[in-house]
Write an enzyme that holds these catalytic residues in place. Sequence first.
Site, PDB file in Angstrom:
ATOM      1  CG  HIS A 169      -1.862   1.149   1.251  1.00  0.00           C
ATOM      2  ND1 HIS A 169      -3.222   0.971   1.413  1.00  0.00           N
ATOM      3  CD2 HIS A 169      -1.690   2.480   1.109  1.00  0.00           C
ATOM      4  CE1 HIS A 169      -3.819   2.146   1.375  1.00  0.00           C
ATOM      5  NE2 HIS A 169      -2.906   3.083   1.191  1.00  0.00           N
ATOM      6  CG  HIS A 205      -0.710   7.181  -1.030  1.00  0.00           C
ATOM      7  ND1 HIS A 205      -1.928   7.352  -1.654  1.00  0.00           N
ATOM      8  CD2 HIS A 205      -0.966   6.506   0.116  1.00  0.00           C
ATOM      9  CE1 HIS A 205      -2.883   6.814  -0.908  1.00  0.00           C
ATOM     10  NE2 HIS A 205      -2.330   6.287   0.169  1.00  0.00           N
ATOM     11  CE  LYS A 231      -7.866   2.200  -0.671  1.00  0.00           C
ATOM     12  NZ  LYS A 231      -6.714   2.974  -0.279  1.00  0.00           N
ATOM     13  CG  HIS A 254      -9.928   4.613   3.247  1.00  0.00           C
ATOM     14  ND1 HIS A 254      -8.748   5.303   3.311  1.00  0.00           N
ATOM     15  CD2 HIS A 254     -10.667   5.043   4.302  1.00  0.00           C
ATOM     16  CE1 HIS A 254      -8.772   6.128   4.359  1.00  0.00           C
ATOM     17  NE2 HIS A 254      -9.929   5.991   4.965  1.00  0.00           N
ATOM     18  CG  HIS A 283      -4.970   2.252   5.743  1.00  0.00           C
ATOM     19  ND1 HIS A 283      -6.313   2.247   6.014  1.00  0.00           N
ATOM     20  CD2 HIS A 283      -4.840   2.925   4.576  1.00  0.00           C
ATOM     21  CE1 HIS A 283      -6.952   2.889   5.067  1.00  0.00           C
ATOM     22  NE2 HIS A 283      -6.095   3.313   4.175  1.00  0.00           N
ATOM     23  CG  ASP A 291      -1.709   4.854   3.930  1.00  0.00           C
ATOM     24  OD1 ASP A 291      -1.754   5.227   2.742  1.00  0.00           O
ATOM     25  OD2 ASP A 291      -2.530   5.215   4.780  1.00  0.00           O
TER      26      ASP A 291
HETATM   27  O1  DOR Z   1      -3.414   9.625   5.574  1.00  0.00           O
HETATM   28  C1  DOR Z   1      -3.727   9.319   4.437  1.00  0.00           C
HETATM   29  N1  DOR Z   1      -3.142   9.891   3.367  1.00  0.00           N
HETATM   30  N2  DOR Z   1      -4.712   8.422   4.271  1.00  0.00           N
HETATM   31  C2  DOR Z   1      -5.208   8.154   3.051  1.00  0.00           C
HETATM   32  O2  DOR Z   1      -6.101   7.355   2.970  1.00  0.00           O
HETATM   33  C3  DOR Z   1      -4.716   8.889   1.857  1.00  0.00           C
HETATM   34  C4  DOR Z   1      -3.364   9.382   2.049  1.00  0.00           C
HETATM   35  C5  DOR Z   1      -2.927  10.379   0.996  1.00  0.00           C
HETATM   36  O3  DOR Z   1      -3.114  10.104  -0.189  1.00  0.00           O
HETATM   37  O4  DOR Z   1      -2.371  11.423   1.357  1.00  0.00           O
HETATM   38 ZN    ZN Z   2      -3.361   5.092   1.530  1.00  0.00          ZN
END
Ligand code: DOR
Ligand code: ZN
Length: 347
Positions: free
Chosen positions: A13, A15, A99, A136, A174, A247
């Site tokens: 997971h 970003h 997702k 989520h 998460h 995450d």
């Molecule tokens: O804290 C988070 N940041 N939770 C999420 O679900 C998205 C993520 C983000 O993309 O910044």
């Molecule tokens: Zn995330």
Amino acid sequence: MNDLTITQPDDWHLHLRDDAALRAVLPHTARQFARAIVMPNLKPPVRTLAEALAYRDRILAARPAGSAFEPLMTLYLTDNTSADEVLTAHRSGLVQAVKYYPAGATTNSDSGVTDIARCDAVFQAMQDCGMPLLLHGEVTGDAIDVFDREAVFIVRHLVPLMKRFPKLKIVLEHITTSQGAEFVASRADTIAATITPQHLLFSRNAIFKGGLNPHYYCLPVLKREEHRVALVKAATGGSGKFFLGTDSAPHAKNRKEACCGAAGCYSAFHALELYAQAFEAAGALDRLEGFASHHGADFYGLPRNRGTVTLKRESWTVPGHLPFPEGGLVPLMSGETLQWRLAAPAG
Ligand code: DOR
Ligand code: ZN
């Protein structure tokens, strides 16, 4: 023990963002992990196979020279996603999962699903082809306390979803609560969960320690200590249902340290070292390899990696600042000391 060599891990997971931000963070992940499940919450989100393939190309182009890092792509589910689009994406072999974000739950989730029951045709197609649904798992809306959002999601949405689609592969992403950990542990092997380093290392007290600290604010938000303890137990218990998903969610320092600061902790820089810290504190370093390198691949039906990485016992201080567009990035636990350090490059 001063050395720990494990199968090269994957991040289930992550970003990665796009453009200059992508180029700033990708080397951190590629240094440690062979593969990562890449979140689709760009602006606009990654909704189609064509968008996922174009994003994948941009990620491949941003890899450091010589890196074999493999991005595993995902589609962003909306009220209008068609079963055909999902099946075509699955057939490409390059999109691993879909997702689900509830509309309005977190960063760039405006296009998320307004009513999960509207997506049943997509879930049916995913169940039929064996493609995992990544959740989520929070409800939104002012009526639910922010700390209860995950527990309410399980009862209100997840239980009925699993009744409707008992063979659908699901990752509850998460997880942050004892309810999440216990639910996943007690159900069939169709459901698994990822756990972040911050939810293993910190309770919600961290957000308020010494004044409001936005670098410990993420979604789902950190919970009480008893929940952290339950998550550590799940992660270190040896069950194949729990695996590594950082995450890691980079936001520029001035977007975090702001009125209405953005949610997300940046952990890609030192992810494995953070997890090693948490596992060692639980006396379970011998369980790190399963959690970081085996369970996720097994759940997704992908081969385990063949290379290894080595962690060495060495105390070092997490930097206060990393290069990132718009004035840099503050990593999780900046200024604090970690006891393990990644030694050998992935190979
Ligand atoms: O804290 C988070 N940041 N939770 C999420 O679900 C998205 C993520 C983000 O993309 O910044
Ligand atoms: Zn995330």
